[in-house]
Design a protein around this motif. Structure first.
Motif, PDB file in Angstrom:
ATOM      1  N   UNK A   1       0.847  -1.183   0.000  1.00 42.21           N
ATOM      2  CA  UNK A   1       0.000   0.000   0.000  1.00 42.21           C
ATOM      3  C   UNK A   1       0.887   1.238   0.000  1.00 42.21           C
ATOM      4  N   UNK A   2       0.309   2.345  -0.436  1.00 45.06           N
ATOM      5  CA  UNK A   2       1.083   3.576  -0.568  1.00 45.06           C
ATOM      6  C   UNK A   2       0.634   4.611   0.441  1.00 45.06           C
ATOM      7  N   UNK A   3       1.557   5.472   0.827  1.00 41.71           N
ATOM      8  CA  UNK A   3       1.261   6.627   1.668  1.00 41.71           C
ATOM      9  C   UNK A   3       1.924   7.846   1.037  1.00 41.71           C
ATOM     10  N   UNK A   4       1.212   8.955   1.026  1.00 42.42           N
ATOM     11  CA  UNK A   4       1.749  10.229   0.554  1.00 42.42           C
ATOM     12  C   UNK A   4       1.928  11.113   1.776  1.00 42.42           C
ATOM     13  N   UNK A   5       3.156  11.548   2.004  1.00 44.40           N
ATOM     14  CA  UNK A   5       3.522  12.258   3.231  1.00 44.40           C
ATOM     15  C   UNK A   5       3.964  13.666   2.886  1.00 44.40           C
ATOM     16  N   UNK A   6       3.328  14.642   3.509  1.00 43.71           N
ATOM     17  CA  UNK A   6       3.639  16.052   3.276  1.00 43.71           C
ATOM     18  C   UNK A   6       4.289  16.638   4.528  1.00 43.71           C
ATOM     19  N   UNK A   7       5.237  17.546   4.328  1.00 45.26           N
ATOM     20  CA  UNK A   7       5.957  18.107   5.475  1.00 45.26           C
ATOM     21  C   UNK A   7       6.411  19.519   5.169  1.00 45.26           C
ATOM     22  N   UNK A   8       6.580  20.302   6.224  1.00 41.15           N
ATOM     23  CA  UNK A   8       7.040  21.688   6.110  1.00 41.15           C
ATOM     24  C   UNK A   8       7.624  22.098   7.454  1.00 41.15           C
ATOM     25  N   UNK A   9       8.951  22.004   7.628  1.00 45.25           N
ATOM     26  CA  UNK A   9       9.547  22.363   8.914  1.00 45.25           C
ATOM     27  C   UNK A   9       9.355  23.842   9.211  1.00 45.25           C
ATOM     28  N   UNK A  10       8.986  24.149  10.435  1.00 44.23           N
ATOM     29  CA  UNK A  10       8.792  25.528  10.845  1.00 44.23           C
ATOM     30  C   UNK A  10      10.064  26.137  11.379  1.00 44.23           C
ATOM     31  N   UNK A  11      10.009  27.386  11.806  1.00 40.70           N
ATOM     32  CA  UNK A  11      11.213  28.075  12.271  1.00 40.70           C
ATOM     33  C   UNK A  11      11.820  27.475  13.526  1.00 40.70           C
ATOM     34  N   UNK A  12      11.015  26.729  14.316  1.00 47.02           N
ATOM     35  CA  UNK A  12      11.564  26.143  15.542  1.00 47.02           C
ATOM     36  C   UNK A  12      11.910  24.679  15.372  1.00 47.02           C
ATOM     37  N   UNK A  13      11.800  24.170  14.139  1.00 46.12           N
ATOM     38  CA  UNK A  13      12.113  22.764  13.886  1.00 46.12           C
ATOM     39  C   UNK A  13      13.029  22.666  12.699  1.00 46.12           C
ATOM     40  N   UNK A  14      14.188  23.270  12.789  1.00 46.64           N
ATOM     41  CA  UNK A  14      15.146  23.261  11.690  1.00 46.64           C
ATOM     42  C   UNK A  14      15.565  21.859  11.327  1.00 46.64           C
ATOM     43  N   UNK A  15      16.005  21.694  10.078  1.00 52.22           N
ATOM     44  CA  UNK A  15      16.275  20.370   9.575  1.00 52.22           C
ATOM     45  C   UNK A  15      17.589  19.772  10.031  1.00 52.22           C
TER      46      UNK A  15
END
Length: 567
Positions: free
Chosen positions: A289-303
């Motif tokens: 099965x497939x999953x589509x995952x979206x993400x957007x790090x905010x200013x307090x969660x740097x990569x």
């Protein structure tokens, strides 16, 4: 659309006309060489190009260019037809159907961000790269592809589409990528390759564990390659970046997926999770099965690992609550194109839930007074992995062995599901598993000769070469655990079947064994088996493409049952 799977063939070209020769890898490479022209390539790609002449069929090249400019991928589709899925699977080369690519690009457009750079990990023939460059005319792309042949197809597609000047193709491993700072948001989009941990080198497993620990996260080296790519993306993203990946969905529930679930709730900045219904087999080459995952790090969660900051005291009180995650189940092909908003789930709720497929269904059913989990009564364990059942489950094709080394065992789910009266009463109908001693030296000479003959045959079958055998000492020693009083199936298109193991059959990894944590009488065991067979729902398991449902031991132990069942 009446045929729910008709959309899968959007990029699949027809076979050759009657009387025409079938396409070959050399012909595919010749087409790519003609389209690329004199553009610079890497040394690995150049070595491939030097083996073939460029195609000189002007009509064919014109038609090919028109198809590519129309948004099709004839080169990628031909590659998939030439190289069977079993050949591509160890490299994770599973190409994404056009509607899924379009739906993910549409999601990125809806975010309203002025993308200046697009990063496509495991870019393949460039389906995401080309679609992203068309959707974001001011963006440049970084497309990373490890296979030189596929990278040439990517370059050919870019050249035919007139987009080469806006894209950098890197032939190498995404985990080694470094990015310069960007003047605006970077969009990470693609289909990270699905490679099981058995095919990942020890060095990269060590890299994965080290980077997770450096980020303050815990993980398992059983993680597949797609989780490595998520971790690398977490290292690369900066506040303001965003992304969307499509992967196999199993990470939502399995233990090794906990690292990704932790990343999405802290650090990578998960926003939406879409679970695709098993009937919509996104990966036509793989039954997952497939999953589509979206993400957007905010200013307090740097990569960058180790840079997540959590204010405390008054500063924490002044901050708004973290945005919730959204979970949505995709049930129809048209929903893949729109990716509609899902149900909001508080980030803390998602952080505490170890099985995210439950969140797709609206949340875990609350535990009622008077209920207990099956795990309070039993430790559920999968049966023994043999490494190669066709060798270690004895058959007439194998050399004979003394009965002392042939152990009656449950070797097929049907041994449980068809057991009369939900009880395995006899060992006579069961097949035998070969269980050889670690050291045959003290055995009688006749036994040693029989074992030597069998092991010579097993070597001819490749039994010593598999992952399990290479990590077992000695490679031929299959150790079966003591019998479990209750056994259950764990994979099928129906709820699991349970049986009382009155005969004391051993178990290989076609089923699970339920081992009591406390003494239970035969009457209690029978009552449990009857209740489980009548009440366990298929929804409690994990659904794969094609409708297969799997119950991992941890999922089986969370089955709720009435506490007074034992009274």
């Amino acid at each position: 659309m009446n045929d729910r799977n008709a959309w899968q063939s959007a990029w699949t070209p027809p076979g050759p006309p009657d009387g025409q020769p079938a396409a070959t890898a050399q012909a595919l490479l010749g087409l790519a060489k003609a389209l690329i022209g004199d553009a610079p390539v890497t040394e690995a790609e150049l070595q491939l190009l030097q083996t073939v002449p460029a195609c000189d069929d002007a009509a064919q090249l014109t038609a090919l260019t028109q198809d590519i400019r129309a948004g099709q991928d004839p080169l990628g589709a031909l590659f998939c037809r030439l190289f069977h899925a079993t050949t591509r699977r160890p490299e994770g080369q599973t190409f994404t159907p056009e509607p899924v690519v379009r739906g993910m690009v549409n999601w990125a457009l809806r975010q309203g961000r002025p993308v200046t750079r697009l990063v496509d990990p495991g870019a393949g023939s460039g389906r995401y790269t080309l679609a992203g460059l068309r959707a974001f005319p001011d963006a440049e792309a970084v497309a990373v592809e490890k296979d030189p042949l596929v990278a040439l197809l990517l370059r050919a597609n870019l050249a035919a589409a007139g987009l080469s000047h806006r894209a950098t193709v890197l032939v190498g491993d995404y985990r080694e990528l470094s990015l310069a700072p960007s003047a605006g948001p970077t969009l990470f989009i693609g289909n990270p390759p699905y490679v099981r941990h058995h095919d990942i080198s020890p060095g990269w497993k060590t890299w994965y564990a080290y980077c997770l620990a450096h980020a303050g996260l815990k993980g398992s080296q059983l993680a597949g390659l797609h989780l490595h790519f998520f971790l690398k993306t977490r290292q690369l993203v900066a506040p303001g970046d965003f992304g969307v990946f499509v992967t196999a969905a199993e990470w939502m529930d399995v233990n090794y997926g906990q690292a990704l679930r932790d990343m999405l709730t802290d650090g990578l900045g998960g926003t939406e999770i879409y679970g695709v219904a098993p009937e919509l087999q996104v990966f036509e080459d793989a039954m997952v099965s497939a999953a589509i995952t979206c993400f957007a790090p905010g200013p307090s969660t740097g990569g960058t690992p180790g840079t997540t900051h959590r204010p405390s005291g008054a500063a924490a009180a002044a901050l708004p609550a973290p945005a919730p995650l959204r979970f949505q189940s995709i049930q129809a092909p048209e929903e893949l194109l729109t990716l509609p908003p899902g149900r909001e789930v508080a980030r803390e709720t998602a952080r505490q839930e170890r099985k995210w497929s439950m969140l797709l269904r609206g949340g875990r059913p609350p535990r009622q007074p008077g209920q207990m989990e099956l795990g309070e009564l039993f430790q559920v364990s999968r049966g023994q992995v043999t490494g190669l059942n066709r060798v270690w489950v004895h058959s007439s094709a194998a050399p004979a062995l003394p009965e002392a080394y042939l152990v009656p065992a449950i070797t097929d789910a049907a041994d449980i599901s068809t057991a009369p009266g939900q009880e395995i009463r006899s060992l006579d109908r069961l097949r035998r598993v070969v269980c050889l001693p670690r050291d045959p030296a003290p055995l009688p000479a006749a036994h040693r000769r029989a074992i030597d003959t069998f092991l010579e045959w097993a070597r001819e079958q490749g039994a010593q070469d598999g992952y399990i055998a290479r990590h077992r000492k000695p490679w031929w020693h299959v150790h079966l655990r003591e019998p479990a009083p209750i056994v259950m199936t764990y994979m099928g298109r129906r709820p699991p079947a349970f049986a009382l193991n009155a005969a004391g059959a051993r178990l290989i990894n076609v089923a699970h064994g339920l081992y009591p944590r406390q003494p239970l009488t035969d009457a209690q065991l029978r009552r449990l088996v009857q209740w489980l067979n009548a009440n366990v729902s298929i929804e409690a398991g994990r659904v794969y493409a094609g409708g297969l449902t799997k119950f991992e031991p941890s999922e089986a132990m969370r089955i709720l049952l009435p506490r007074d069942l034992l009274e």
